[in-house]
Design a protein around this motif. Structure first.
Motif, PDB file in Angstrom:
ATOM      1  N   VAL A   1      28.701  -7.962 -18.708  1.00  0.00           N
ATOM      2  CA  VAL A   1      27.597  -8.035 -19.663  1.00  0.00           C
ATOM      3  C   VAL A   1      28.155  -7.856 -21.067  1.00  0.00           C
ATOM      4  O   VAL A   1      28.794  -6.839 -21.362  1.00  0.00           O
ATOM      5  CB  VAL A   1      26.535  -6.953 -19.376  1.00  0.00           C
TER       6      VAL A   1
ATOM      7  N   LYS B   1      22.728  -9.250 -22.128  1.00  0.00           N
ATOM      8  CA  LYS B   1      22.220  -9.058 -20.769  1.00  0.00           C
ATOM      9  C   LYS B   1      22.703 -10.200 -19.892  1.00  0.00           C
ATOM     10  O   LYS B   1      23.104 -11.267 -20.382  1.00  0.00           O
ATOM     11  CB  LYS B   1      20.701  -8.991 -20.752  1.00  0.00           C
ATOM     12  N   VAL B   2      22.675  -9.965 -18.589  1.00  0.00           N
ATOM     13  CA  VAL B   2      22.894 -11.030 -17.616  1.00  0.00           C
ATOM     14  C   VAL B   2      21.797 -10.951 -16.566  1.00  0.00           C
ATOM     15  O   VAL B   2      21.280  -9.865 -16.273  1.00  0.00           O
ATOM     16  CB  VAL B   2      24.284 -10.943 -16.935  1.00  0.00           C
ATOM     17  N   GLU B   3      21.422 -12.106 -16.036  1.00  0.00           N
ATOM     18  CA  GLU B   3      20.469 -12.196 -14.930  1.00  0.00           C
ATOM     19  C   GLU B   3      21.156 -12.879 -13.762  1.00  0.00           C
ATOM     20  O   GLU B   3      21.795 -13.922 -13.937  1.00  0.00           O
ATOM     21  CB  GLU B   3      19.237 -13.016 -15.339  1.00  0.00           C
ATOM     22  N   LEU B   4      21.016 -12.278 -12.598  1.00  0.00           N
ATOM     23  CA  LEU B   4      21.638 -12.819 -11.394  1.00  0.00           C
ATOM     24  C   LEU B   4      20.569 -12.964 -10.321  1.00  0.00           C
ATOM     25  O   LEU B   4      19.979 -11.965  -9.873  1.00  0.00           O
ATOM     26  CB  LEU B   4      22.754 -11.890 -10.914  1.00  0.00           C
TER      27      LEU B   4
END
Length: 825
Positions: A698, A703-706
């Motif tokens: 990150v 942010k990261v979305e998985l």
């Protein structure tokens, strides 16, 4: 210059012929200054504590009574050209007399006054009398003269420049105060003085610039004769202003007949002041002195400033228009809380009390406090503490939930108070945003005001013309926003989620808290959910026996419209029926914590489209069922612990996305966040059903979305399964497929041990079954006891440790059983 405090020897009495009861009428009692009538009468034993039971109602006569404060003092000696009576704050409609000679009047709590009194003084003892007229009589007279205007409550608070929530709110008591609420004293001075000092701090290209704008007042003012021609020359002649900061200095000569000067002090490569979590908060003394032509120092002023640049990014984009605070060119995600007056009686809010409250804010990972517009402009202590801690402050101008008249005397009073407060607060780096009002533009659109106003003024001219002009003139270094909420233009609804700031209140008022996920706001300046205060707070404040959700004291300390019905609606949607008051108390506090945690995590998961969340509210002003995270006795509710988690620098959360679920990792630090992450679908018995692993990377302030695979995101048995997500030291995130009222959780079984540690006890709980939202309430055993953690969910075989701080050891058996130790199941 001689400064003589006038804080001693005061007496208070009710004016004859008013509504004071027999035990008060005709009596004089010692008065504290600064202070107010209520606290003086309470100290004298003449009224009951207005915070207990329904005593508030029986004390309504205080706000409809006229009061007189009186003291004696010795006049300052010497040959000063001028002697002024200086009043930092009078609450509110006051007439001041020295030795029976009227010297001044006031009708605005939110500004200071200075009255020339030399002609009224005599050698030796003098008498100062301050008469306060009933705020109700004043407000109702202006209401009748100008025509009524709509507001949120049946009180005339919008017809007097006074703390609006004195007249009651949906979390506050109706305790209409009067008194000398800030410092009062005499200033004896000659030649000239510093009337205002306004430092405007900017940073650009590695150079910190402080433009110090100074206004002086000369002793030889128009219409005031001086003793001799020589004295007149001295008081009207040139004076010199000097400013020093961080090793740099500047000076300017104010020529005869002139009253203003502007000095520019530049500091190369200054250490920057940052919001907490983004860097340090170096502060530098700024000293300003005024000198006569012969070099004598006439006056001095000092504050600590910080070098930082702030702007508000409202640029249009694909989602609408932004609302992002940018400090030192770094966009800041606001993790905020709204601030109301910490006590109905301001003299009780000491610096130490503020410091404790600020420690609680910082402990909950809050980085901004919004000073709400129905309260007051906060004290120097408030802003100095915010400066030192890196707590950002959004300051509302004082208009809330009402249509405010723009006719005289109100327009002139609003202008005077705004000029004074913008000038007073200009030195503080923590102040990053001025806001014109709370909910008034929204109310004009949606609360049925337009027809009721029938063309009468309601405040628009303040918010869109007067106040922005004052901020632009006096402090162009800070942004101004016309309202909370406000969309940026009159052509768009003021509470449009896609533009500017918004408030979300349908969740509490009419809906359920998962509805937060239906909003994708740019910035949420208010959203909240209620719960009662701590048990020890209730027991101190209420004599109800037994306590019940609808017992008389509980009902009186619930000020929200249909508040108890809304609490019940929330419980019915999520939790099993409470078996008793203790369970009702735990469940309502739990529901508040869950509601706000859900909202905050949702908003943060949509960074950078959403760049701020300010929960309603951090604090309370008395013991009450409310939206606060810290109750009126200063005790942390479970919401505080949930905020600490949801506002953490590194947040791991599971969120619904596109018909499935996603793991979202949010990083509010300046360093990349790299860690292995695992999401496991497990049964309440601890049996893993599916698992997915990730390597988080990150970016700083990102942010990261998985997306979670179907085998993880879709349960086989929704009533007894959950997701557990873990990533390094970021703690755990959970996702539940069923509400507790519908879930098939086992009855709680656990083992518990208690051991003594320095200053308290360590309680270790080991789960033999699934335990949801395990929480300790040690204040049930000792009102002063506190615990370091709450709302802990455990799978079978897992343990949690709670540290309880108390002056004396608490009984181990009671610490580890209900109603002190609680879990949903």
């Amino acid at each position: 210059m001689i400064r003589q405090s006038l804080h001693e020897g005061w007496l208070l009495r009710a004016v004859a012929g008013g509504q004071a009861p027999p035990q008060v009428a005709g009596r004089s009692v010692p008065a504290s200054v600064p202070g107010c009538v209520h606290t003086d009468l309470l100290a004298a034993g003449l009224i009951p504590d207005p915070y207990l039971d329904d005593n508030e109602t029986a004390l309504a006569w205080i706000g409809r009574t006229d009061w007189v404060y009186e003291t004696t003092f010795d006049a300052p000696t010497g040959d000063a050209d001028r002697v002024d009576l200086v009043c930092a704050g009078l609450d509110t409609v006051a007439t001041l007399a020295v030795n029976g000679v009227e010297v001044g009047r006031s009708e605005n709590m939110h500004r200071g006054y200075r009255f020339a009194v030399a002609d009224a003084l005599r050698p030796g003892a003098n008498t100062l009398t301050v008469r306060f007229d009933s705020p109700y009589r004043y407000a109702e007279a202006h209401r009748d003269r100008l025509g009524d205007r709509p507001n949120a409550y049946p009180e005339p608070f919008h017809f007097i420049r006074k703390t609006a929530c004195n007249f009651g709110w949906d979390w506050g008591p109706t305790l209409v105060t009067a008194g000398i609420w800030q410092e009062i004293g005499l200033h004896a001075w000659s030649t000239a003085r510093l009337a205002t000092v306004r430092p405007l701090v900017t940073v650009a290209d590695g150079v910190g610039r402080v433009e110090v704008v100074v206004e002086i007042e000369r002793a030889a003012t128009a219409g005031q004769a001086t003793a001799t021609a020589g004295q007149a020359t001295a008081t009207a002649g040139p004076v010199t202003v000097r400013a020093t900061v961080a090793g740099a200095a500047a000076e300017a000569v104010v020529a005869a007949g002139e009253r203003t000067a502007a000095l520019a002090v530049e500091v190369r490569d200054p250490a920057l002041w940052w919001p907490r979590g983004y860097g340090d908060q170096p502060l530098h003394p700024l000293d300003v002195t005024l000198h006569a032509a012969d070099g004598r120092e006439l006056d001095a002023w000092s504050r600590r400033i910080g070098f930082r640049a702030v702007r508000l990014d409202t640029a249009p984009d694909a989602h609408g228009s932004a609302f992002t605070l940018v400090v030192n060119d770094v966009p800041v995600f606001v993790r905020g809380a709204n601030w109301i007056p910490d006590d109905a009686f301001p003299d009780r809010v000491t610096r130490a009390r503020l410091a404790h409250r600020f420690d609680q804010a910082v402990g909950a990972n809050i980085n901004l406090l919004r000073v709400w517009g129905g309260g007051r402009y906060e004290s120097e202590d408030f802003y100095e503490l915010a400066d030192s801690l890196g707590l950002l402050v959004q300051q509302d101008f004082l208009f809330a939930c009402a249509a405010y008249p723009e006719e005289e005397p109100f327009r002139s009073e609003v202008e005077a108070e705004a000029r004074e407060q913008v000038t007073r607060l200009a030195a503080h780096p923590s102040l990053v945003l001025w806001t014109g009002n709370n909910e008034n533009i929204w109310a004009w659109h949606d609360w049925g005001w337009q027809e009721r106003l029938a063309g009468r003024t309601w405040g628009r001219g303040y918010y869109l013309e007067l106040l922005p002009a004052i901020v632009a003139e006096l402090d162009p270094t800070r942004p101004y926003w016309p309202g909370s909420p406000w969309s940026g233009t009159e052509d768009v609804h003021p509470n449009d989620p896609a533009r500017g700031s918004m408030h979300i209140w349908d969740v509490w008022n009419t809906d359920d808290y998962p509805k937060y996920r239906e909003y994708l706001p740019r910035f949420v300046a208010e959203f909240g959910y209620q719960a009662p205060p701590a048990y020890a707070t209730l027991r101190r404040a209420l004599s109800d026996d037994p306590l019940a959700p609808d017992s008389p004291g509980m009902a009186h300390h619930q000020k929200a419209i249909d508040g108890d019905a809304k609490l019940r609606r929330g419980l019915d949607a999520h939790l099993p029926p409470p078996a008793d008051f203790a369970e009702w108390h735990y469940f309502t506090q739990l529901n508040q914590a869950r509601a706000i945690q859900l909202g905050v995590e949702h908003f943060r998961s949509h960074r950078p489209v959403c760049m701020g969340a300010i929960v309603w509210q951090l604090n309370d002003c008395w013991p009450v069922t409310s939206w606060a995270a810290v109750d009126g006795d200063g005790r942390r509710k479970p919401l505080w612990y949930a905020l600490r988690r949801a506002y953490a620098d590194r947040l791991l959360t599971v969120q619904p996305r596109d018909g499935g679920l996603a793991l979202v990792a949010v990083n509010e630090t300046g360093q990349p966040w790299r860690a292995p992450a695992v999401v496991t679908r497990v049964t309440a018995d601890g049996e893993p059903r599916a698992k997915s692993a990730y390597d988080l990377d990150v970016p700083a302030y990102g942010k990261v979305e998985l997306a979670l695979p179907a085998e993880v995101a879709r349960p086989e048995e929704p009533r007894r399964e959950l997701l557990v997500a873990e990533a390094g030291d970021a703690g755990r995130a959970f996702w539940f497929f069923a509400e507790d009222r519908d879930a098939d959780w086992p009855a709680a079984e656990y083992d518990a041990t208690v051991e003594q540690v320095d200053g308290g006890q360590r309680v270790r709980v080991t789960a033999r079954t699934f335990l949801r939202d395990l929480t300790l309430f040690p204040d049930r055993l000792d009102p002063a006891a506190e615990v370091d953690e709450a709302l802990v969910t455990l799978l079978p075989g897992e343990s949690a440790t709670f540290t309880v701080r108390a002056a004396h050891p608490l009984p181990a058996a009671a610490l580890t059983a209900r109603p002190v130790l609680r879990t949903v199941n």
